[in-house]
Scaffold this active site. Structure first.
Site, PDB file in Angstrom:
ATOM      1  N   LYS A  77       0.846  -1.208   0.000  1.00 38.33           N
ATOM      2  CA  LYS A  77       0.000   0.000   0.000  1.00 38.33           C
ATOM      3  C   LYS A  77       0.878   1.254   0.000  1.00 38.33           C
ATOM      4  O   LYS A  77       2.082   1.173   0.294  1.00 38.33           O
ATOM      5  CB  LYS A  77      -0.904  -0.024   1.230  1.00 38.33           C
ATOM      6  CG  LYS A  77      -0.151  -0.034   2.556  1.00 38.33           C
ATOM      7  CD  LYS A  77      -1.088  -0.323   3.725  1.00 38.33           C
ATOM      8  CE  LYS A  77      -0.320  -0.393   5.028  1.00 38.33           C
ATOM      9  NZ  LYS A  77      -1.156  -0.919   6.127  1.00 38.33           N
TER      10      LYS A  77
ATOM     11  N   ARG B 193     -11.072  -0.627  14.335  1.00 42.49           N
ATOM     12  CA  ARG B 193     -11.010   0.148  13.093  1.00 42.49           C
ATOM     13  C   ARG B 193     -12.084  -0.362  12.138  1.00 42.49           C
ATOM     14  O   ARG B 193     -13.133   0.244  12.001  1.00 42.49           O
ATOM     15  CB  ARG B 193      -9.591   0.023  12.522  1.00 42.49           C
ATOM     16  CG  ARG B 193      -9.255   1.029  11.472  1.00 42.49           C
ATOM     17  CD  ARG B 193      -7.762   1.105  11.188  1.00 42.49           C
ATOM     18  NE  ARG B 193      -7.184  -0.149  10.662  1.00 42.49           N
ATOM     19  CZ  ARG B 193      -5.918  -0.276  10.293  1.00 42.49           C
ATOM     20  NH1 ARG B 193      -5.083   0.742  10.383  1.00 42.49           N
ATOM     21  NH2 ARG B 193      -5.459  -1.435   9.836  1.00 42.49           N
TER      22      ARG B 193
ATOM     23  N   HIS C 250      -6.410  -7.703  12.620  1.00 40.42           N
ATOM     24  CA  HIS C 250      -5.211  -6.874  12.682  1.00 40.42           C
ATOM     25  C   HIS C 250      -4.900  -6.542  14.139  1.00 40.42           C
ATOM     26  O   HIS C 250      -5.794  -6.180  14.891  1.00 40.42           O
ATOM     27  CB  HIS C 250      -5.455  -5.584  11.880  1.00 40.42           C
ATOM     28  CG  HIS C 250      -4.219  -4.777  11.615  1.00 40.42           C
ATOM     29  ND1 HIS C 250      -3.070  -5.316  11.074  1.00 40.42           N
ATOM     30  CD2 HIS C 250      -3.957  -3.464  11.795  1.00 40.42           C
ATOM     31  CE1 HIS C 250      -2.156  -4.356  10.945  1.00 40.42           C
ATOM     32  NE2 HIS C 250      -2.668  -3.236  11.374  1.00 40.42           N
TER      33      HIS C 250
ATOM     34  N   ARG D 243       1.144 -11.021   6.761  1.00 39.76           N
ATOM     35  CA  ARG D 243       1.114  -9.784   5.969  1.00 39.76           C
ATOM     36  C   ARG D 243       2.352  -8.959   6.301  1.00 39.76           C
ATOM     37  O   ARG D 243       2.430  -8.328   7.344  1.00 39.76           O
ATOM     38  CB  ARG D 243      -0.166  -8.996   6.263  1.00 39.76           C
ATOM     39  CG  ARG D 243      -1.455  -9.774   5.974  1.00 39.76           C
ATOM     40  CD  ARG D 243      -2.696  -8.892   6.100  1.00 39.76           C
ATOM     41  NE  ARG D 243      -2.838  -8.251   7.386  1.00 39.76           N
ATOM     42  CZ  ARG D 243      -3.443  -8.778   8.458  1.00 39.76           C
ATOM     43  NH1 ARG D 243      -4.007  -9.972   8.374  1.00 39.76           N
ATOM     44  NH2 ARG D 243      -3.519  -8.100   9.584  1.00 39.76           N
TER      45      ARG D 243
ATOM     46  N   TYR E 226      14.627  32.024   4.605  1.00 43.39           N
ATOM     47  CA  TYR E 226      13.446  32.777   5.051  1.00 43.39           C
ATOM     48  C   TYR E 226      13.542  33.179   6.506  1.00 43.39           C
ATOM     49  O   TYR E 226      14.014  32.402   7.347  1.00 43.39           O
ATOM     50  CB  TYR E 226      12.181  31.938   4.864  1.00 43.39           C
ATOM     51  CG  TYR E 226      11.732  31.820   3.429  1.00 43.39           C
ATOM     52  CD1 TYR E 226      11.371  32.953   2.699  1.00 43.39           C
ATOM     53  CD2 TYR E 226      11.660  30.576   2.804  1.00 43.39           C
ATOM     54  CE1 TYR E 226      10.947  32.844   1.380  1.00 43.39           C
ATOM     55  CE2 TYR E 226      11.243  30.457   1.491  1.00 43.39           C
ATOM     56  CZ  TYR E 226      10.883  31.598   0.784  1.00 43.39           C
ATOM     57  OH  TYR E 226      10.468  31.479  -0.509  1.00 43.39           O
TER      58      TYR E 226
ATOM     59  N   CYS F 271      13.071  25.431   2.598  1.00 45.15           N
ATOM     60  CA  CYS F 271      12.126  26.060   1.673  1.00 45.15           C
ATOM     61  C   CYS F 271      11.321  24.966   0.962  1.00 45.15           C
ATOM     62  O   CYS F 271      11.543  23.783   1.178  1.00 45.15           O
ATOM     63  CB  CYS F 271      12.862  26.897   0.635  1.00 45.15           C
ATOM     64  SG  CYS F 271      14.100  28.007   1.326  1.00 45.15           S
TER      65      CYS F 271
ATOM     66  N   ASP G 259      11.427  24.017  -2.135  1.00 47.43           N
ATOM     67  CA  ASP G 259      12.166  23.250  -3.142  1.00 47.43           C
ATOM     68  C   ASP G 259      13.657  23.126  -2.839  1.00 47.43           C
ATOM     69  O   ASP G 259      14.375  22.464  -3.584  1.00 47.43           O
ATOM     70  CB  ASP G 259      12.022  23.925  -4.513  1.00 47.43           C
ATOM     71  CG  ASP G 259      10.623  24.439  -4.723  1.00 47.43           C
ATOM     72  OD1 ASP G 259       9.694  23.610  -4.704  1.00 47.43           O
ATOM     73  OD2 ASP G 259      10.440  25.659  -4.853  1.00 47.43           O
TER      74      ASP G 259
HETATM   75  C1  LIG Z   1      -0.449  -1.937   6.750  1.00 47.71           C
HETATM   76  C2  LIG Z   1      -1.028  -3.192   7.194  1.00 47.71           C
HETATM   77  C3  LIG Z   1      -0.204  -4.311   7.402  1.00 47.71           C
HETATM   78  C4  LIG Z   1       1.301  -4.258   7.349  1.00 47.71           C
HETATM   79  O1  LIG Z   1       1.783  -3.871   8.597  1.00 47.71           O
HETATM   80  P1  LIG Z   1       3.351  -3.740   8.895  1.00 47.71           P
HETATM   81  O2  LIG Z   1       3.429  -3.329  10.303  1.00 47.71           O
HETATM   82  O3  LIG Z   1       3.843  -2.667   7.973  1.00 47.71           O
HETATM   83  O4  LIG Z   1       3.967  -5.036   8.584  1.00 47.71           O
HETATM   84  C5  LIG Z   1      -0.832  -5.514   7.696  1.00 47.71           C
HETATM   85  N1  LIG Z   1      -2.173  -5.593   7.823  1.00 47.71           N
HETATM   86  C6  LIG Z   1      -2.990  -4.537   7.658  1.00 47.71           C
HETATM   87  C7  LIG Z   1      -4.454  -4.701   7.814  1.00 47.71           C
HETATM   88  C8  LIG Z   1      -2.446  -3.281   7.361  1.00 47.71           C
HETATM   89  O5  LIG Z   1      -3.247  -2.228   7.215  1.00 47.71           O
END
Ligand SMILES: *Cc1c(COP(=O)(O)O)cnc(C)c1O
Length: 385
Positions: free
Chosen positions: A42, A139, A169, A222, A268, A314, A316
């Site tokens: 992602k 979530r 998660h 994951r 600046y 700045c 850029d």
């Molecule tokens: C981003 C995400 C992950 C990956 O997590 P890491 O800590 O970067 O390994 C796994 N599961 C879900 C649902 C996520 O949103």
């Protein structure tokens, strides 16, 4: 990839694909027998580049990809990535047909979603879905047995859906206090027990749980942050089961050098004043590149030595103070290694009082990404051209 990319400004991020491969191979060896690695790419591969990371990860043994949004999944399909992809965030039911057509799996956690979505899937097409359980992250996800049974039976009754997976998660897997993690894992196991049929993929682990808890591997891990060579938290660093290799580095080149005299000002607000005669160099990178104003005072590497950013950053450009004159064109490393010295992503995160995840993500799309294998450039992306 493979073709030479055009870049007109000397500011770039360099991605070491050998390190991505090494991190994925290490995780693949580490996960329980029969578990697959899902490469989480992602947010443009946490700022590293989605397609290049996807290809490297798949080659190194990952067998599934995950993104946050359907747009990100579609972008990968457009770049000819054919591996299975899971969208882990919420998608609109109206787009269920688009996902089915591209063989993209969506995350589902509402019964109404299913009844709305089926109108959009053509007969003969099937949408792969992963049910999301909220075991304590608060979530997205199904929370009660009632909800689950309603969703599972609705999905099974309708020929448009295939429940391919179920996942949750963790909120605290990167913390050395395991209490809440254990609670979530038990809740997940309990909820799986409510299912009429356990789907092909049952997954719960992000990088932190993947690295720390083999019992949470189930049959897929994951892998996000650790694939990029970064530790999920500072407290976890001393107990990693294998070393991680950082893939991201950020570089620029000096575009102007001058000597200023005691009392003269820089940038600046004229807020920086030379205390003596000083060599000041200008770098073509600024906050629009994600090199945010709070990095004022941060050190960068010039010929392996640390020198400070002086004056305000700045949009850029920014200025650094050199110990002595250097020629225009001298390479400056803002993140990564140079001549044996190193500024890790974690140092920038500490300076910004944030986490390493945010640092690579915030390097903006104005900065081209260059891909290296065996020390050689094998391609890149300039998002502007
Ligand atoms: C981003 C995400 C992950 C990956 O997590 P890491 O800590 O970067 O390994 C796994 N599961 C879900 C649902 C996520 O949103």
């Amino acid at each position: 990839m493979g073709e030479q990319i055009k870049i007109f400004r000397d500011t770039w991020a360099e991605i070491n694909l050998d390190h991505i491969s090494y991190n994925v191979e290490s995780m693949k060896r580490h996960v329980s027998d029969g578990a697959i690695v899902i490469a989480v790419i992602k947010a443009n591969g946490y700022g590293h580049g989605d397609a290049a990371v996807a290809e490297a990860a798949l080659e190194a043994g990952a067998s599934y990809l995950a993104v946050a949004t359907l747009d990100e999944a579609m972008a990968l399909r457009k770049k000819k990535i054919q591996a299975p992809i899971l969208v882990m965030g919420a998608s609109r039911p109206e787009n269920a047909g688009d996902a089915a057509k591209e063989n993209i799996a969506l995350t589902v956690f509402q019964k109404d979603w299913l009844s709305n979505a089926k109108e959009y899937i053509r007969t003969g097409e099937e949408l792969r879905i992963h049910l999301k359980f909220d075991t304590g992250m608060g979530r997205l996800g199904i929370r009660s047995r009632n909800e689950l049974e309603g969703i599972e039976s609705a999905a099974k009754r309708d020929g448009h859906f295939l429940i391919e997976g179920v996942f949750t998660h963790f909120a605290t897997a990167d913390s050395l206090d395991n209490h809440y993690f254990e609670q979530q894992l038990s809740r997940f196991e309990e909820m799986i027990g409510w299912m009429e049929e356990v789907p092909k993929y049952v997954h719960s682990s992000n990088s932190a749980a993947g690295l720390r808890f083999p019992k949470a591997h189930l049959n897929a891990v994951r892998m996000g942050i650790s694939m990029y060579g970064l530790a999920p938290s500072m407290e976890m660093k001393p107990e990693l089961p294998f070393p991680l290799k950082e893939a991201f580095s950020l570089h620029t080149k000096i575009v102007h050098v001058k000597k200023i005299h005691k009392g003269e000002k820089v940038s600046y607000g004229a807020a920086y004043e030379a205390k003596e005669d000083e060599w000041i160099a200008t770098l073509p990178i600024g906050y629009a590149d994600g090199w945010v104003r709070k990095l004022q005072g941060q050190e960068v590497l010039v010929e392996g030595f640390r020198v400070p950013i002086v004056g305000r950053i700045c949009m850029d450009q920014c200025m650094i103070k050199l110990p002595y004159e250097k020629p225009v064109g001298t390479q400056v490393t803002l993140i990564g290694e140079q001549d044996g010295a190193r500024i890790p992503v974690d140092e920038i995160a500490r300076k910004l009082e944030t986490i390493n995840y945010e640092v690579t993500c915030m390097v903006s799309s104005r900065v081209p990404r260059i891909y290296k294998r065996d020390g050689l450039v094998i391609g890149g992306v300039n998002y502007l051209l």
